[in-house]
Design an enzyme around this catalytic site. Structure first.
Site, PDB file in Angstrom:
ATOM      1  N   TYR A   1       0.841  -1.202   0.000  1.00  0.00           N
ATOM      2  CA  TYR A   1       0.000   0.000   0.000  1.00  0.00           C
ATOM      3  C   TYR A   1       0.881   1.259   0.000  1.00  0.00           C
ATOM      4  O   TYR A   1       0.654   2.198  -0.769  1.00  0.00           O
ATOM      5  CB  TYR A   1      -0.905  -0.039   1.228  1.00  0.00           C
ATOM      6  CG  TYR A   1      -1.930   1.063   1.319  1.00  0.00           C
ATOM      7  CD1 TYR A   1      -3.075   1.044   0.524  1.00  0.00           C
ATOM      8  CD2 TYR A   1      -1.781   2.109   2.230  1.00  0.00           C
ATOM      9  CE1 TYR A   1      -4.036   2.040   0.622  1.00  0.00           C
ATOM     10  CE2 TYR A   1      -2.729   3.110   2.342  1.00  0.00           C
ATOM     11  CZ  TYR A   1      -3.861   3.079   1.539  1.00  0.00           C
ATOM     12  OH  TYR A   1      -4.808   4.073   1.639  1.00  0.00           O
TER      13      TYR A   1
ATOM     14  N   VAL B   1     -10.411   7.877   7.690  1.00  0.00           N
ATOM     15  CA  VAL B   1     -11.878   7.780   7.570  1.00  0.00           C
ATOM     16  C   VAL B   1     -12.333   6.365   7.930  1.00  0.00           C
ATOM     17  O   VAL B   1     -11.683   5.379   7.562  1.00  0.00           O
ATOM     18  CB  VAL B   1     -12.298   8.103   6.114  1.00  0.00           C
ATOM     19  CG1 VAL B   1     -13.812   8.098   5.989  1.00  0.00           C
ATOM     20  CG2 VAL B   1     -11.726   9.447   5.677  1.00  0.00           C
TER      21      VAL B   1
ATOM     22  N   ILE C   1     -11.583  -0.158   4.253  1.00  0.00           N
ATOM     23  CA  ILE C   1     -10.159  -0.314   3.907  1.00  0.00           C
ATOM     24  C   ILE C   1      -9.279  -0.370   5.159  1.00  0.00           C
ATOM     25  O   ILE C   1      -8.217  -0.985   5.145  1.00  0.00           O
ATOM     26  CB  ILE C   1      -9.684   0.806   2.941  1.00  0.00           C
ATOM     27  CG1 ILE C   1      -8.515   0.305   2.087  1.00  0.00           C
ATOM     28  CG2 ILE C   1      -9.296   2.090   3.677  1.00  0.00           C
ATOM     29  CD1 ILE C   1      -8.198   1.149   0.871  1.00  0.00           C
TER      30      ILE C   1
HETATM   31  N1  LIG Z   1     -10.250   5.425   4.722  1.00  0.00           N
HETATM   32  C1  LIG Z   1      -9.081   5.994   5.012  1.00  0.00           C
HETATM   33  O1  LIG Z   1      -8.762   6.233   6.191  1.00  0.00           O
HETATM   34  C2  LIG Z   1      -8.116   6.348   3.925  1.00  0.00           C
HETATM   35  C3  LIG Z   1      -6.914   6.957   4.301  1.00  0.00           C
HETATM   36  C4  LIG Z   1      -5.997   7.311   3.318  1.00  0.00           C
HETATM   37  C5  LIG Z   1      -6.296   7.070   1.994  1.00  0.00           C
HETATM   38  N2  LIG Z   1      -7.482   6.479   1.645  1.00  0.00           N
HETATM   39  C6  LIG Z   1      -7.735   6.256   0.229  1.00  0.00           C
HETATM   40  O2  LIG Z   1      -9.024   6.725  -0.118  1.00  0.00           O
HETATM   41  C7  LIG Z   1      -9.557   5.931  -1.187  1.00  0.00           C
HETATM   42  C8  LIG Z   1     -10.938   5.416  -0.818  1.00  0.00           C
HETATM   43  O3  LIG Z   1     -10.783   4.540   0.286  1.00  0.00           O
HETATM   44  P1  LIG Z   1     -12.006   4.082   1.207  1.00  0.00           P
HETATM   45  O4  LIG Z   1     -11.580   4.352   2.603  1.00  0.00           O
HETATM   46  O5  LIG Z   1     -13.264   4.642   0.710  1.00  0.00           O
HETATM   47  O6  LIG Z   1     -11.945   2.492   0.951  1.00  0.00           O
HETATM   48  P2  LIG Z   1     -13.113   1.407   0.817  1.00  0.00           P
HETATM   49  O7  LIG Z   1     -14.300   1.785   1.610  1.00  0.00           O
HETATM   50  O8  LIG Z   1     -12.439   0.092   1.087  1.00  0.00           O
HETATM   51  O9  LIG Z   1     -13.496   1.500  -0.735  1.00  0.00           O
HETATM   52  C9  LIG Z   1     -12.630   1.039  -1.719  1.00  0.00           C
HETATM   53  C10 LIG Z   1     -13.357   1.097  -3.039  1.00  0.00           C
HETATM   54  O10 LIG Z   1     -12.444   0.661  -4.062  1.00  0.00           O
HETATM   55  C11 LIG Z   1     -13.127  -0.281  -4.858  1.00  0.00           C
HETATM   56  N3  LIG Z   1     -12.210  -1.152  -5.591  1.00  0.00           N
HETATM   57  C12 LIG Z   1     -11.237  -1.962  -5.122  1.00  0.00           C
HETATM   58  N4  LIG Z   1     -10.663  -2.620  -6.139  1.00  0.00           N
HETATM   59  C13 LIG Z   1     -11.275  -2.212  -7.272  1.00  0.00           C
HETATM   60  C14 LIG Z   1     -11.132  -2.523  -8.653  1.00  0.00           C
HETATM   61  N5  LIG Z   1     -10.228  -3.436  -9.075  1.00  0.00           N
HETATM   62  N6  LIG Z   1     -11.899  -1.883  -9.550  1.00  0.00           N
HETATM   63  C15 LIG Z   1     -12.816  -0.972  -9.147  1.00  0.00           C
HETATM   64  N7  LIG Z   1     -13.039  -0.658  -7.857  1.00  0.00           N
HETATM   65  C16 LIG Z   1     -12.261  -1.286  -6.936  1.00  0.00           C
HETATM   66  C17 LIG Z   1     -14.016  -1.037  -3.899  1.00  0.00           C
HETATM   67  O11 LIG Z   1     -15.003  -1.767  -4.605  1.00  0.00           O
HETATM   68  P3  LIG Z   1     -15.668  -3.139  -4.027  1.00  0.00           P
HETATM   69  O12 LIG Z   1     -16.803  -2.723  -3.154  1.00  0.00           O
HETATM   70  O13 LIG Z   1     -16.083  -3.845  -5.277  1.00  0.00           O
HETATM   71  O14 LIG Z   1     -14.585  -3.870  -3.274  1.00  0.00           O
HETATM   72  C18 LIG Z   1     -14.571   0.149  -3.111  1.00  0.00           C
HETATM   73  O15 LIG Z   1     -15.587   0.770  -3.840  1.00  0.00           O
HETATM   74  C19 LIG Z   1      -8.532   4.826  -1.436  1.00  0.00           C
HETATM   75  O16 LIG Z   1      -7.695   5.181  -2.505  1.00  0.00           O
HETATM   76  C20 LIG Z   1      -7.723   4.797  -0.147  1.00  0.00           C
HETATM   77  O17 LIG Z   1      -6.403   4.304  -0.353  1.00  0.00           O
HETATM   78  C21 LIG Z   1      -8.399   6.114   2.582  1.00  0.00           C
END
Ligand SMILES: NC(=O)c1ccc[n+]([C@@H]2O[C@H](COP(=O)([O-])OP(=O)(O)OC[C@H]3O[C@@H](n4cnc5c(N)ncnc54)[C@H](OP(=O)(O)O)[C@@H]3O)[C@@H](O)[C@H]2O)c1
Length: 319
Positions: free
Chosen positions: A243, A274, A278
């Site tokens: 990651y 958030v 993930i």
């Molecule tokens: N949450 C945090 O604290 C945090 C912190 C830093 C950065 N981020 C970044 O913010 C972004 C959003 O994260 P989140 O927290 O919302 O994560 P999340 O709730 O786990 O959502 C991840 C999303 O990515 C989709 N995904 C994964 N593989 C995919 C693929 N091959 N093709 C299309 N969609 C795919 C998942 O779809 P499925 O439902 O089909 O699995 C889901 O819609 C990410 O880039 C993450 O690295 C998050």
């Protein structure tokens, strides 16, 4: 806006009757978490949103939830698996046929890149500060497994997936009349101070020497070291290595794109810690709060910053 037809996408206008909205956005991984909320907030700002998801049902349900709960009709679904070239090409074709241009691309979809023992992880009861500081690596070594396949899947989603989608949609972004915006989801894990290998850390901070070929050579070396079990010895990040690497190179890719397309605004953003799947819902911000940074960058004015990193809505230097 028309209601989505049965099948993978909203009913598309015919090619000779393209309906180009003032601003059109694509959000990847829009079915849950931060991505879902980015779709909602962009639609609420009057942008026509193509919410994409790899799973048809999850994506269509997400669109329906936004239409119903927020009373917004300017949102449609299209299937997109960022790991699948055919799926990416199909989205590009749909946008070309239906709208003839694109204004905003939010590369949001990602995976965390470890196989986790979730029970064991929760039992550790790691506090937020330790978790986000990256100092939890040694505590986590018994609950996280960095297998070759899980690592490769993470790079293929979080770096190659962003590149695949961006390259396919760039010709349409170049036709934007309101000024193209690309927003790449990054993370605190991308901070170069977290890279133990000093030579690499220095190289990564020198944007002049990087292009996609060099990034990919770096990732190949990283994968070799994963295969040989020598991550620590070679000085790669020990906290969420796949990651972290994916987000470090996404920052580079963002800066390469910004340099290559000075007429666009291309930035990367950490949404904050958030509460989403993930991070096994250990986060502390709501998706609504997490979406504010990506949405702000998606709606930047033409004289806004480009090639920058934002921690939520604040520009910071992580390289
Ligand atoms: N949450 C945090 O604290 C945090 C912190 C830093 C950065 N981020 C970044 O913010 C972004 C959003 O994260 P989140 O927290 O919302 O994560 P999340 O709730 O786990 O959502 C991840 C999303 O990515 C989709 N995904 C994964 N593989 C995919 C693929 N091959 N093709 C299309 N969609 C795919 C998942 O779809 P499925 O439902 O089909 O699995 C889901 O819609 C990410 O880039 C993450 O690295 C998050």
């Amino acid at each position: 806006m028309e209601k989505p037809a049965p099948g993978t996408a909203a009913a598309a206008p015919t090619a000779d009757a393209k309906q180009a909205p003032q601003r059109l956005a694509v959000v990847t991984g829009g079915n849950r978490g931060v991505g879902l909320e980015v779709c909602r907030q962009l639609a609420d700002q009057g942008v026509t949103v193509i919410l994409t998801a790899r799973d048809d049902k999850r994506g269509k349900d997400a669109v329906e939830s936004i239409r119903r709960e927020s009373n917004l009709s300017n949102i449609v679904f299209h299937q997109l698996d960022v790991q699948d070239d055919t799926s990416v090409a199909s989205l590009a074709q749909y946008i070309e046929n239906s709208y003839g241009k694109l204004d905003i691309l939010v590369n949001n979809a990602a995976v965390i890149g470890v196989a986790a023992d979730e029970e064991g992880l929760k039992a550790l009861n790691i506090d937020t500060e330790t978790w986000i500081s990256g100092r939890a690596a040694s505590l986590l070594k018994d609950v996280f497994q960095n297998t070759y396949d899980v690592t490769m899947n993470c790079l293929d989603t979080n770096y190659y997936g962003y590149k695949r989608v961006t390259e396919a949609l760039l010709p349409l972004l170049k036709l934007s009349t309101s000024g193209a915006r690309i927003v790449n989801a990054s993370s605190l894990a991308s901070e170069l101070k977290r890279m133990p290998n000093e030579k690499l850390r220095n190289d990564l901070s020198n944007i002049e020497i990087w292009d996609e070929a060099r990034i990919e050579a770096l990732l190949n070396t990283f994968m070799e070291d994963v295969k040989e079990g020598r991550l620590e010895e070679a000085g790669w990040p020990t906290m969420l290595p796949a990651y972290s690497m994916s987000k470090m190179v996404i920052n580079l890719y963002t800066r390469i794109l910004a340099r290559r397309h000075p007429d666009m605004r291309v930035n990367c953003v950490r949404p904050g810690f958030v509460k989403t799947d993930i991070n096994w819902n250990l986060g502390i911000l709501t998706p609504e709060q997490g979406a504010r940074g990506p949405v702000m960058l998606a709606l930047l004015p033409q004289d806004g910053p480009t090639g920058c990193y934002f921690d939520q809505t604040e520009m910071v230097n992580v390289w």
